[in-house]
Design an enzyme around this catalytic site. Structure first.
Site, PDB file in Angstrom:
ATOM      1  N   ASN A 106     -20.829  25.993 -10.199  1.00  0.00           N
ATOM      2  CA  ASN A 106     -20.930  24.533 -10.366  1.00  0.00           C
ATOM      3  C   ASN A 106     -20.219  23.924  -9.168  1.00  0.00           C
ATOM      4  O   ASN A 106     -18.993  23.839  -9.133  1.00  0.00           O
ATOM      5  CB  ASN A 106     -20.264  24.130 -11.684  1.00  0.00           C
TER       6      ASN A 106
ATOM      7  N   ARG B  18     -25.497  24.994 -11.522  1.00  0.00           N
ATOM      8  CA  ARG B  18     -25.638  23.731 -12.246  1.00  0.00           C
ATOM      9  C   ARG B  18     -26.147  22.660 -11.267  1.00  0.00           C
ATOM     10  O   ARG B  18     -25.601  22.508 -10.175  1.00  0.00           O
ATOM     11  CB  ARG B  18     -24.281  23.296 -12.785  1.00  0.00           C
TER      12      ARG B  18
ATOM     13  N   HIS C  48     -25.589  15.855 -18.964  1.00  0.00           N
ATOM     14  CA  HIS C  48     -24.941  16.741 -19.944  1.00  0.00           C
ATOM     15  C   HIS C  48     -25.973  17.463 -20.816  1.00  0.00           C
ATOM     16  O   HIS C  48     -25.648  17.942 -21.891  1.00  0.00           O
ATOM     17  CB  HIS C  48     -24.015  15.972 -20.919  1.00  0.00           C
TER      18      HIS C  48
ATOM     19  N   ARG D 252     -15.267   6.097 -16.122  1.00  0.00           N
ATOM     20  CA  ARG D 252     -16.523   5.327 -16.000  1.00  0.00           C
ATOM     21  C   ARG D 252     -16.620   4.301 -17.119  1.00  0.00           C
ATOM     22  O   ARG D 252     -16.226   4.578 -18.261  1.00  0.00           O
ATOM     23  CB  ARG D 252     -17.736   6.256 -16.085  1.00  0.00           C
TER      24      ARG D 252
ATOM     25  N   GLU E 297     -21.015  25.358 -21.208  1.00  0.00           N
ATOM     26  CA  GLU E 297     -22.122  25.106 -20.282  1.00  0.00           C
ATOM     27  C   GLU E 297     -22.380  26.307 -19.381  1.00  0.00           C
ATOM     28  O   GLU E 297     -23.529  26.592 -19.041  1.00  0.00           O
ATOM     29  CB  GLU E 297     -21.821  23.851 -19.445  1.00  0.00           C
TER      30      GLU E 297
END
Ligand code: ADP
Length: 391
Positions: free
Chosen positions: A7, A88, A176, A235, A378
């Protein structure tokens, strides 16, 4: 037989060597502060963690140091039987409804999608290019957007001039997705049913909700980019878009300043000064007004989304918490479920308080909805998708 999962971020590379069948993470590591003066690497294998502090010039330098660490501290990569490298990739646009072997064409599409994923795709490409030189095995891209490719148009389309939207590929792509897919699939397996109406709450630093019916995503809170939706660590999530015009006109803020404001200086950080939920909770306990308000705003938005998705699906069988906050913050879960008690949702507070890495049901027998905690993974999801694609 193993899968190396990478990733790659703008100044970091997370990696895991995974045994995809058992799900074991054989080795785990993180390269941080690439190109930023002093860099850090941590590599964990067999219970031992090695830490290195040194300048890391670029992603190539970072990954070649990782290879050295594998060979010095183990496991030796020559013996690791790596079958495939899984990468990813956050933004797959409308092109990928599943994982893809990285051919020159696929790489080009990921590059062409950089304007839609400016914070992520350029960084992924650096990791992909370096890793493809270092590992002579198939490389597979696993897209965060793939699970949301089949969102119904009514959920995916923004109500703006359709010619403008078409010209600029503007629609809701979600993010996601690898986690929402992994977690909702686990819930189906745990409950032994394929036709569930589910809400998954992925509450990490980034946070998103999804509505899933019979294994298919029908709504999600992230949009064109991961900025839309829930209140996150830094965010804003949903805001009135006119705030942007207002700040540009009245506050003389540039597009880049607005981007930084909404992506990096908002959410919990904007309201409480801290993006980490544990720190915000700590401040709130000590009476900090900003932190207390941040928690209220965070929870309010979450509950609004649950209500909205429950209504959109015309019912709800399972509500699942995942990721750092979702898996660990018992108080948040308790407070959210209390707000759902008029609808017959009940949890067992003793079960809610237990810390565990295992997926588990925390609702009572007589709850109208099954409430679960399912740790996301993940990396394992990427490893399994990459493996199944090449076999
Ligand atoms: P990401 O992968 O998006 O960086 P994580 O899924 O690791 O994020 O989640 C990080 C968040 O989880 C942080 O806000 C952190 O404070 C929060 N978190 C971790 N443990 C706890 C806890 N015990 N209570 C509340 N929040 C927690």
């Amino acid at each position: 037989m193993t899968v190396l999962v990478i990733n790659s971020g703008s100044s970091s590379i997370k990696y895991q060597l995974v045994e995809p069948v058992s799900g074991e993470a054989i080795a785990v590591g993180l390269v941080e502060r690439i190109g930023e003066g002093t860099g850090y690497i941590t590599h964990t294998y067999d219970g031992n963690t090695t830490e290195i502090t040194a300048p890391i010039i670029d992603h190539g330098d970072g990954l070649s140091r990782v290879l050295d660490l594998f060979n010095e501290k183990g496991p030796r990569l020559a013996d690791a039987d790596i079958e495939v490298v899984g990468h990813r990739v956050v933004q797959g646009g409308k092109h990928f409804a599943g994982p893809a072997i990285i051919t020159p064409e696929v790489r080009q599409i990921i590059e062409d999608l950089c304007p839609l994923g400016p914070l992520h795709n350029p960084a992924h490409l650096k990791g992909i290019d370096v890793a493809m030189k270092l590992f002579d095995v198939p490389h597979v891209a696993v897209f965060d957007t793939a699970f949301f490719q089949q969102l119904p148009d009514e959920a995916a389309v923004y109500a703006i001039d359709k010619k403008v939207a078409q010209r600029h590929a503007i629609r809701r792509y979600g993010a996601h997705g690898t986690s929402h897919h992994f977690v909702s699939t686990q819930v189906s397996e745990i409950l032994g049913k394929n036709n569930l109406k589910q809400i998954v709450l992925h509450l990490g630093n980034g946070a998103s909700a999804s509505a899933v019916v019979a294994g298919r995503a029908v709504e999600t809170s992230m949009g064109l980019t991961p900025l839309e939706g829930l209140v996150m660590g830094s965010r804003s999530g949903d805001i009135d878009p006119a705030i942007i015009f207002h700040l540009a006109r009245q506050g003389n803020m540039s597009i880049d300043e607005l981007d930084t404001l909404l992506n990096k200086q908002s959410g919990l950080r904007g309201l409480a000064g801290e993006n980490d939920m544990r720190a915000v909770r700590e401040m709130a306990v000590h009476g900090d007004d900003g932190a207390q308000l941040a928690l209220h705003v965070y929870k309010h938005r979450l509950i609004s989304y649950i209500g909205s998705y429950w209504t959109l699906m015309g019912g709800l069988d399972a509500l699942t918490f995942t990721a750092g906050v979702g898996e660990n913050d018992a108080q948040l879960r308790s407070e959210v479920i209390k707000r759902l008690s008029p609808f017959g949702v009940k949890i067992d507070e003793d079960k809610n308080a237990v810390r565990s890495k295992e997926p588990r049901i925390i609702s009572t027998e007589d709850s109208s909805v099954t409430v679960l905690i399912v740790p996301t993974n993940e990396e394992l999801a990427i490893a399994r998708q990459a493996m199944s694609l090449i076999s």
